[in-house]
Design a protein around this motif. Structure first.
Motif, PDB file in Angstrom:
ATOM      1  N   SER A 169       2.898  -2.387  -1.494  1.00 38.69           N
ATOM      2  CA  SER A 169       2.564  -1.369  -0.492  1.00 38.69           C
ATOM      3  C   SER A 169       1.126  -1.543  -0.006  1.00 38.69           C
ATOM      4  O   SER A 169       0.819  -1.269   1.164  1.00 38.69           O
ATOM      5  N   PHE A 170       0.239  -2.005  -0.895  1.00 35.69           N
ATOM      6  CA  PHE A 170      -1.160  -2.232  -0.501  1.00 35.69           C
ATOM      7  C   PHE A 170      -1.232  -3.296   0.588  1.00 35.69           C
ATOM      8  O   PHE A 170      -1.990  -3.166   1.553  1.00 35.69           O
ATOM      9  N   GLN A 171      -0.452  -4.371   0.418  1.00 34.59           N
ATOM     10  CA  GLN A 171      -0.461  -5.451   1.409  1.00 34.59           C
ATOM     11  C   GLN A 171       0.195  -5.007   2.708  1.00 34.59           C
ATOM     12  O   GLN A 171      -0.321  -5.255   3.798  1.00 34.59           O
ATOM     13  N   LEU A 172       1.345  -4.347   2.606  1.00 36.50           N
ATOM     14  CA  LEU A 172       2.093  -3.952   3.793  1.00 36.50           C
ATOM     15  C   LEU A 172       1.321  -2.977   4.662  1.00 36.50           C
ATOM     16  O   LEU A 172       1.418  -3.008   5.892  1.00 36.50           O
ATOM     17  N   LEU A 173       0.549  -2.103   4.017  1.00 35.89           N
ATOM     18  CA  LEU A 173      -0.207  -1.117   4.780  1.00 35.89           C
ATOM     19  C   LEU A 173      -1.171  -1.782   5.751  1.00 35.89           C
ATOM     20  O   LEU A 173      -1.482  -1.238   6.813  1.00 35.89           O
ATOM     21  N   GLY A 174      -1.624  -2.991   5.414  1.00 38.82           N
ATOM     22  CA  GLY A 174      -2.559  -3.716   6.266  1.00 38.82           C
ATOM     23  C   GLY A 174      -1.879  -4.735   7.162  1.00 38.82           C
ATOM     24  O   GLY A 174      -2.446  -5.805   7.411  1.00 38.82           O
ATOM     25  N   THR A 175      -0.670  -4.450   7.624  1.00 39.40           N
ATOM     26  CA  THR A 175       0.020  -5.375   8.526  1.00 39.40           C
ATOM     27  C   THR A 175       0.248  -4.721   9.879  1.00 39.40           C
ATOM     28  O   THR A 175       0.437  -3.501   9.981  1.00 39.40           O
ATOM     29  N   ILE A 176       0.238  -5.561  10.909  1.00 38.81           N
ATOM     30  CA  ILE A 176       0.454  -5.097  12.282  1.00 38.81           C
ATOM     31  C   ILE A 176       1.588  -5.897  12.934  1.00 38.81           C
ATOM     32  O   ILE A 176       2.544  -5.338  13.447  1.00 38.81           O
ATOM     33  N   ASN A 177       1.464  -7.222  12.884  1.00 35.89           N
ATOM     34  CA  ASN A 177       2.415  -8.099  13.564  1.00 35.89           C
ATOM     35  C   ASN A 177       3.293  -8.901  12.618  1.00 35.89           C
ATOM     36  O   ASN A 177       4.116  -9.700  13.085  1.00 35.89           O
ATOM     37  N   LEU A 178       3.138  -8.726  11.312  1.00 32.11           N
ATOM     38  CA  LEU A 178       3.930  -9.503  10.362  1.00 32.11           C
ATOM     39  C   LEU A 178       5.418  -9.287  10.623  1.00 32.11           C
ATOM     40  O   LEU A 178       5.899  -8.149  10.627  1.00 32.11           O
ATOM     41  N   HIS A 179       6.131 -10.371  10.825  1.00 33.33           N
ATOM     42  CA  HIS A 179       7.568 -10.304  11.088  1.00 33.33           C
ATOM     43  C   HIS A 179       8.330 -10.873   9.899  1.00 33.33           C
ATOM     44  O   HIS A 179       8.097 -12.006   9.492  1.00 33.33           O
ATOM     45  N   VAL A 180       9.223 -10.068   9.351  1.00 34.55           N
ATOM     46  CA  VAL A 180      10.040 -10.465   8.207  1.00 34.55           C
ATOM     47  C   VAL A 180      11.481 -10.627   8.684  1.00 34.55           C
ATOM     48  O   VAL A 180      12.107  -9.659   9.127  1.00 34.55           O
ATOM     49  N   ASP A 181      12.003 -11.843   8.606  1.00 32.76           N
ATOM     50  CA  ASP A 181      13.371 -12.109   9.067  1.00 32.76           C
ATOM     51  C   ASP A 181      14.404 -11.418   8.194  1.00 32.76           C
ATOM     52  O   ASP A 181      15.401 -10.891   8.681  1.00 32.76           O
ATOM     53  N   ILE A 182      14.171 -11.472   6.888  1.00 32.81           N
ATOM     54  CA  ILE A 182      15.047 -10.785   5.941  1.00 32.81           C
ATOM     55  C   ILE A 182      14.174  -9.888   5.077  1.00 32.81           C
ATOM     56  O   ILE A 182      13.364 -10.366   4.283  1.00 32.81           O
ATOM     57  N   ALA A 183      14.305  -8.578   5.275  1.00 34.41           N
ATOM     58  CA  ALA A 183      13.521  -7.602   4.519  1.00 34.41           C
ATOM     59  C   ALA A 183      14.368  -7.058   3.384  1.00 34.41           C
ATOM     60  O   ALA A 183      15.492  -6.584   3.619  1.00 34.41           O
ATOM     61  N   VAL A 184      13.856  -7.112   2.175  1.00 32.11           N
ATOM     62  CA  VAL A 184      14.552  -6.597   0.995  1.00 32.11           C
ATOM     63  C   VAL A 184      13.736  -5.424   0.440  1.00 32.11           C
ATOM     64  O   VAL A 184      12.573  -5.594   0.069  1.00 32.11           O
ATOM     65  N   TRP A 185      14.374  -4.254   0.409  1.00 31.30           N
ATOM     66  CA  TRP A 185      13.702  -3.058  -0.133  1.00 31.30           C
ATOM     67  C   TRP A 185      14.515  -2.608  -1.343  1.00 31.30           C
ATOM     68  O   TRP A 185      15.612  -2.088  -1.218  1.00 31.30           O
ATOM     69  N   LEU A 186      13.944  -2.796  -2.524  1.00 33.45           N
ATOM     70  CA  LEU A 186      14.689  -2.629  -3.776  1.00 33.45           C
ATOM     71  C   LEU A 186      14.881  -1.180  -4.190  1.00 33.45           C
ATOM     72  O   LEU A 186      15.959  -0.789  -4.636  1.00 33.45           O
ATOM     73  N   ASN A 187      13.833  -0.378  -4.092  1.00 35.74           N
ATOM     74  CA  ASN A 187      13.865   0.986  -4.612  1.00 35.74           C
ATOM     75  C   ASN A 187      12.569   1.683  -4.232  1.00 35.74           C
ATOM     76  O   ASN A 187      11.634   1.044  -3.722  1.00 35.74           O
ATOM     77  N   LEU A 188      12.497   2.964  -4.516  1.00 37.50           N
ATOM     78  CA  LEU A 188      11.266   3.717  -4.252  1.00 37.50           C
ATOM     79  C   LEU A 188      11.129   4.815  -5.291  1.00 37.50           C
ATOM     80  O   LEU A 188      11.974   5.721  -5.380  1.00 37.50           O
ATOM     81  N   PHE A 189      10.093   4.718  -6.112  1.00 34.89           N
ATOM     82  CA  PHE A 189       9.750   5.745  -7.081  1.00 34.89           C
ATOM     83  C   PHE A 189       8.278   6.083  -6.905  1.00 34.89           C
ATOM     84  O   PHE A 189       7.499   5.260  -6.413  1.00 34.89           O
ATOM     85  N   ASP A 190       7.892   7.274  -7.307  1.00 35.16           N
ATOM     86  CA  ASP A 190       6.489   7.659  -7.183  1.00 35.16           C
ATOM     87  C   ASP A 190       5.611   6.676  -7.942  1.00 35.16           C
ATOM     88  O   ASP A 190       5.764   6.497  -9.150  1.00 35.16           O
ATOM     89  N   SER A 191       4.692   6.046  -7.238  1.00 30.75           N
ATOM     90  CA  SER A 191       3.803   5.061  -7.838  1.00 30.75           C
ATOM     91  C   SER A 191       2.601   4.901  -6.926  1.00 30.75           C
ATOM     92  O   SER A 191       2.686   5.106  -5.709  1.00 30.75           O
ATOM     93  N   HIS A 192       1.474   4.534  -7.500  1.00 28.73           N
ATOM     94  CA  HIS A 192       0.253   4.272  -6.733  1.00 28.73           C
ATOM     95  C   HIS A 192      -0.169   5.479  -5.873  1.00 28.73           C
ATOM     96  O   HIS A 192      -0.793   5.303  -4.826  1.00 28.73           O
ATOM     97  N   LEU A 193       0.160   6.685  -6.332  1.00 27.38           N
ATOM     98  CA  LEU A 193      -0.208   7.849  -5.532  1.00 27.38           C
ATOM     99  C   LEU A 193      -1.706   8.122  -5.589  1.00 27.38           C
ATOM    100  O   LEU A 193      -2.238   8.841  -4.742  1.00 27.38           O
ATOM    101  N   ASP A 194      -2.401   7.537  -6.573  1.00 27.24           N
ATOM    102  CA  ASP A 194      -3.859   7.636  -6.583  1.00 27.24           C
ATOM    103  C   ASP A 194      -4.450   6.870  -5.405  1.00 27.24           C
ATOM    104  O   ASP A 194      -5.528   7.204  -4.912  1.00 27.24           O
ATOM    105  N   TYR A 195      -3.737   5.869  -4.917  1.00 26.77           N
ATOM    106  CA  TYR A 195      -4.182   5.052  -3.776  1.00 26.77           C
ATOM    107  C   TYR A 195      -3.682   5.646  -2.459  1.00 26.77           C
ATOM    108  O   TYR A 195      -4.443   5.816  -1.509  1.00 26.77           O
ATOM    109  N   HIS A 196      -2.389   5.978  -2.415  1.00 29.56           N
ATOM    110  CA  HIS A 196      -1.781   6.436  -1.152  1.00 29.56           C
ATOM    111  C   HIS A 196      -1.940   7.939  -0.923  1.00 29.56           C
ATOM    112  O   HIS A 196      -1.675   8.422   0.190  1.00 29.56           O
ATOM    113  N   LYS A 197      -2.269   8.669  -1.968  1.00 30.02           N
ATOM    114  CA  LYS A 197      -2.535  10.115  -1.923  1.00 30.02           C
ATOM    115  C   LYS A 197      -1.264  10.965  -1.856  1.00 30.02           C
ATOM    116  O   LYS A 197      -1.176  11.989  -2.517  1.00 30.02           O
TER     117      LYS A 197
END
Length: 446
Positions: A169-197
């Motif tokens: 998520s840290f890397q993705l937040l800093g993207t604008i034009n990055l194009h992913v042909d095949i995007a894989v999203w595995l899951n989402l659990f509360d994590s890194h909330l000290d960073y994302h708030k």
């Protein structure tokens, strides 16, 4: 070395001289972009620093002078630097774009990109996809959060090649034009909330993996995840689900087989990885690889031999009648719950680490098979309260050597001793890898 193609900026400020900062600065300067690196603690006499200065990069250390932003058209930041950092927040106030180095892949790599994100399982799934592709064809590269810096790897690729990128998520937040042909999203659990708030900020960062997809692309998503699944309705890409129950579309499973679009791909009993969470990782990898035409033989050759990545439910040794597993990469509660679900044998659990302010109540349902807790780090007192509430015996220790010794003393033949901390490592170690390596050494020296 390839240069950036059609990069719209002539000057850049790179904040943070770690692996990604060095790679980005070197690439930018080599591409004719006037580059300045700013790092509070960098050693100006280090090999990296000297190399950059020899290439014409300016290096400013010891402070964050705002004047550096006066001539910067874009800022490239280390993914771990928070947006509250004074230099980052000032750049945003001035409306200077802030990116992470993975964005530079957009201006380098012309082949396909398979991007993999999620709260847990990214490294395992990325490794599975990479190995399956390698078993099937040439011209496959792996990069990102898994190890090698993405913009370094992209300099070696051709238009026919495939890049598999683990994306945090840290890397993705800093993207604008990055194009992913095949995007894989595995899951989402509360994590890194000290960073994302907030949870919503975290979800939005993950969702950026979809931001530039078109109808020619594919979005592989976890149908069993109530947060991830709805995003298949909000993308232009073709949606391909994976699920733990049999379906005729996408990757699915029953007790005997793994399927893709209803076709048998592999036998479950031959898969080496343990745990239902790892079956989900396998399903995601199958969906990604079948989407680019990988053969069943290549997929099976990996699924039937892959024993896992280092520090992620890694089998260490069978010693003195005990099974030792290193899951140091379990830096949150959900990862540890997955690890505990993977074992039917009694477990002595080694846990604890950086205190991010959360409680551990969510771990309670998964501790039924735990006969003793060995606790360390900043969160030891919180985990002790949990142990007392569940009437689980516990021991507090100060070192990994002591933890392994005490765990052994508290265990019996045919039981599992598991390092799965449920916490980040930064209170005692520089990285989770360092923590895991210390565990492995303690086991081998037992």
């Amino acid at each position: 070395m390839k240069q950036l193609k059609n990069f719209p900026y002539s000057s850049a400020l790179v904040v943070g001289l770690a692996k990604s900062g060095f790679a980005a600065a070197e690439l930018l300067q080599n591409s004719g972009v006037k580059t300045v690196v700013n790092d509070l603690n960098a050693d100006e006499d280090s090999e990296q620093a000297v190399s950059l200065k020899d290439a014409g990069v300016s290096l400013v250390t010891g402070s964050h002078p705002f004047e550096l932003l006066d001539k910067a058209e874009i800022l490239v930041k280390n993914p771990g630097i928070p947006y509250e950092n004074e230099m980052i927040s000032e750049a945003l106030r001035r409306e200077i774009p802030v990116i992470t180095e993975v964005e530079l892949v957009s201006y380098l790599h012309e082949g396909k990109v398979i991007g993999i994100t999620g709260s847990n399982g990214k490294t395992t799934t990325t490794t599975l996809v990479h190995r399956m592709l390698e078993a099937d064809r040439k011209g496959v590269y792996v990069a990102g959060n898994i190890g090698e810096v993405a913009c370094e790897v992209a300099q070696r690729t051709s238009p026919e090649d495939i890049m598999v990128i683990e994306l945090s998520s840290f890397q993705l937040l800093g993207t604008i034009n990055l194009h992913v042909d095949i995007a894989v999203w595995l899951n989402l659990f509360d994590s890194h909330l000290d960073y994302h708030k907030t949870r919503n900020n975290y979800i939005s960062a993950k969702a950026k993996i979809l931001q530039n997809q078109t109808s020619k692309d594919k979005f592989i998503y976890n149908r069993n995840d109530s947060t991830v699944s709805p995003f298949h309705q909000n993308t232009f890409a073709e949606s391909v689900p994976f699920t733990l129950s049999y379906e005729e579309t996408g990757a699915s499973a029953d007790t005997a087989f793994i399927y893709f679009n209803g076709e048998i791909v592999a036998e479950r009993e031959k898969i080496v990885l343990v745990g239902e969470h790892n079956i989900q990782n396998c399903l995601a990898a199958v969906a990604a690889c079948k989407s680019v035409g990988v053969s069943n033989d290549a997929i099976q050759s990996v699924l039937y031999s892959f024993q896992g990545v280092a520090h992620r439910l890694q089998y260490v040794d069978y010693k003195h009648g005990r099974y030792f597993y290193n899951d140091s990469k379990a830096t949150n509660i959900r990862a540890t719950s997955y690890a505990l679900e993977a074992f039917e044998k009694p477990v002595v659990l080694l846990a604890g680490g950086l205190d991010r302010g959360n409680s551990f109540d969510e771990l309670s349902p998964y501790l039924a098979g735990v006969k003793r807790l060995v606790l360390f780090g900043e969160t030891a007192s919180k985990l002790e309260i949990l142990a007392k509430s569940l009437d689980i015996p516990f021991i507090r220790v100060k070192s990994m050597d002591e933890a392994v010794t005490k765990a052994y003393d508290a265990s019996e033949d045919d039981e599992v001793i598991l390092l799965s901390p449920a916490c980040a490592s930064w209170d005692q170690y520089r990285t989770f890898e360092e923590r895991g390596d210390e565990f492995i050494n303690a086991v081998l020296n037992l």
